[in-house]
Design a protein around this motif. Structure first.
Motif, PDB file in Angstrom:
ATOM      1  N   THR A 133       4.844  15.083   4.607  1.00  0.00           N
ATOM      2  CA  THR A 133       3.679  14.627   3.850  1.00  0.00           C
ATOM      3  C   THR A 133       3.512  13.121   4.065  1.00  0.00           C
ATOM      4  OG1 THR A 133       4.977  14.180   1.873  1.00  0.00           O
ATOM      5  CG2 THR A 133       4.047  16.411   2.095  1.00  0.00           C
ATOM      6  N   PRO A 134       2.346  12.596   3.776  1.00  0.00           N
ATOM      7  CA  PRO A 134       2.158  11.145   3.912  1.00  0.00           C
ATOM      8  C   PRO A 134       3.147  10.342   3.062  1.00  0.00           C
ATOM      9  CG  PRO A 134       0.042  12.229   3.707  1.00  0.00           C
ATOM     10  CD  PRO A 134       1.087  13.278   3.476  1.00  0.00           C
ATOM     11  N   GLU A 135       3.537  10.884   1.911  1.00  0.00           N
ATOM     12  CA  GLU A 135       4.500  10.197   1.059  1.00  0.00           C
ATOM     13  C   GLU A 135       5.884  10.166   1.704  1.00  0.00           C
ATOM     14  OE1 GLU A 135       1.074  11.486  -0.843  1.00  0.00           O
ATOM     15  OE2 GLU A 135       2.618  12.868  -0.147  1.00  0.00           O
ATOM     16  N   GLU A 136       6.267  11.257   2.341  1.00  0.00           N
ATOM     17  CA  GLU A 136       7.561  11.303   3.020  1.00  0.00           C
ATOM     18  C   GLU A 136       7.603  10.351   4.211  1.00  0.00           C
ATOM     19  OE1 GLU A 136       8.487  15.993   1.928  1.00  0.00           O
ATOM     20  OE2 GLU A 136       7.697  15.459   3.899  1.00  0.00           O
ATOM     21  N   LEU A 137       6.457  10.099   4.809  1.00  0.00           N
ATOM     22  CA  LEU A 137       6.376   9.166   5.933  1.00  0.00           C
ATOM     23  C   LEU A 137       6.202   7.715   5.485  1.00  0.00           C
ATOM     24  CD1 LEU A 137       4.063  11.264   8.262  1.00  0.00           C
ATOM     25  CD2 LEU A 137       6.483  10.792   8.599  1.00  0.00           C
ATOM     26  N   GLY A 138       5.982   7.516   4.194  1.00  0.00           N
ATOM     27  CA  GLY A 138       5.801   6.168   3.663  1.00  0.00           C
ATOM     28  C   GLY A 138       4.390   5.647   3.800  1.00  0.00           C
ATOM     29  N   TYR A 139       3.438   6.524   4.077  1.00  0.00           N
ATOM     30  CA  TYR A 139       2.053   6.085   4.258  1.00  0.00           C
ATOM     31  C   TYR A 139       1.351   5.769   2.943  1.00  0.00           C
ATOM     32  CZ  TYR A 139       2.245   7.526   9.153  1.00  0.00           C
ATOM     33  OH  TYR A 139       2.561   7.652  10.476  1.00  0.00           O
ATOM     34  N   ASP A 140       1.963   6.135   1.833  1.00  0.00           N
ATOM     35  CA  ASP A 140       1.330   5.847   0.549  1.00  0.00           C
ATOM     36  C   ASP A 140       1.597   4.414   0.093  1.00  0.00           C
ATOM     37  OD1 ASP A 140       4.028   6.452   0.233  1.00  0.00           O
ATOM     38  OD2 ASP A 140       3.756   7.187  -1.808  1.00  0.00           O
ATOM     39  N   GLN A 141       2.541   3.729   0.737  1.00  0.00           N
ATOM     40  CA  GLN A 141       2.856   2.337   0.419  1.00  0.00           C
ATOM     41  C   GLN A 141       2.433   1.445   1.580  1.00  0.00           C
ATOM     42  OE1 GLN A 141       4.093   1.462  -2.560  1.00  0.00           O
ATOM     43  NE2 GLN A 141       4.015   3.620  -3.110  1.00  0.00           N
TER      44      GLN A 141
END
Length: 153
Positions: A133-141
């Motif tokens: 997910t984008p969160e697991e890839l760090g794309y949310d930060q």
């Protein structure tokens, strides 16, 4: 405006040539829309079948995802699963992650309620396909974001 002007010029040329117009010139265009009475199940099955087509290409997948995310709805988990499987068949990992970002964005101000439910429903597919997910890839930060000067003390 351009269509109206072009129609007037064409009408003038027809009358100068002695031809009669098959339609009378009208100042306003008549636009007819057909409203479909498609149920939610038919809508879901239509998109699911579209993404499950074996001959789907990258352009068609992106077009369908863009259309889907442009509507005033959050896609059902079964549509998301079929879209992710289409991304896997196309070998387009980036498209799958971007689609997940778009789905999260479609949750709007109910993200804390809807997005965890969607992740729970599609988690087996994400694990099977190896998609993070984008969160697991760090794309949310944001990676290189600077603190606001107004937040510094």
């Amino acid at each position: 405006m351009l269509r109206f002007a072009a129609g007037r010029v064409l009408g003038g040329l027809r009358s100068a040539a002695g031809l009669k117009s098959s339609q009378p010139m009208v100042g306003a265009m008549v636009v007819r829309h057909s409203h479909s009475n498609e149920t939610d199940e038919e809508f879901d099955s239509r998109y699911e079948a579209y993404f499950n087509r074996p001959e789907i290409d990258g352009w068609e997948a992106r077009k369908a995802m863009n259309d889907l995310l442009g509507m005033d709805l959050v896609p059902e988990p079964k549509i998301i699963v079929s879209a992710l499987k289409a991304c896997r068949r196309l070998n387009d990992y980036a498209l799958a992650v971007r689609f997940m970002e778009g789905v999260k964005d479609k949750c709007g101000d109910k993200t804390n309620e809807i997005y965890p439910y969607l992740l729970q429903e599609i988690r087996p597919t994400l694990t099977e396909l190896g998609i993070d997910t984008p969160e697991e890839l760090g794309y949310d930060q944001p990676e290189l974001a600077l603190k606001s000067v107004y937040d510094m003390h």
